[in-house]
Design a protein around this motif. Structure first.
Motif, short mmCIF file in Angstrom:
data_model
loop_
_atom_site.label_atom_id
_atom_site.label_comp_id
_atom_site.label_asym_id
_atom_site.label_seq_id
_atom_site.Cartn_x
_atom_site.Cartn_y
_atom_site.Cartn_z
N THR A 36 0.85 -1.19 0.00
CA THR A 36 0.00 0.00 0.00
C THR A 36 0.89 1.24 0.00
OG1 THR A 36 -1.74 -1.15 1.18
CG2 THR A 36 -1.79 1.24 1.27
N SER A 55 -2.67 -4.12 3.79
CA SER A 55 -3.71 -3.15 3.50
C SER A 55 -3.73 -2.01 4.51
CB SER A 55 -5.08 -3.83 3.50
OG SER A 55 -5.13 -4.83 2.51
N ASP A 57 -5.33 0.44 7.14
CA ASP A 57 -6.41 0.43 8.13
C ASP A 57 -6.35 1.73 8.92
OD1 ASP A 57 -4.21 0.08 9.79
OD2 ASP A 57 -4.79 -1.92 10.48
N GLY A 58 -7.22 1.88 9.88
CA GLY A 58 -7.29 3.12 10.65
C GLY A 58 -6.02 3.42 11.43
#
Length: 81
Positions: A36, A55, A57-58
């Motif tokens: 990413t 990936s 994420d927050g």
């Protein structure tokens, strides 16, 4: 600011073969890792850039904001995302 992902293990969906023969492949659709990339640019320069395996994420987004973006902003800068 923008984010994208790159799948490193994708295989080809089309192939070539000699005239009158068929191309065969037993490759799975997806096998491999994902990278990413997230970044922010201004009119004049790249302000912040971060890459990571997997990936977004927050937690990773907060890390990008805190450690990469905010230290490179100037007085009066506006973030549009």
């Amino acid at each position: 600011m923008d984010e994208t992902g790159v799948l490193l293990g994708l295989t080809r969906t089309h192939a070539r073969s000699e005239m009158g023969t068929r191309a065969y492949s037993l490759n799975p659709f997806y096998r491999g890792s994902k990278v990413t990339v997230i970044g922010a640019i201004s009119i004049k320069k790249v302000v912040a850039l971060m890459t990571m395996n997997g990936s977004m994420d927050g937690i990773a987004f907060e890390l990008f904001i805190e450690k990469f973006l905010v230290p490179n902003l100037w007085s009066g800068a506006v973030d549009v995302n």
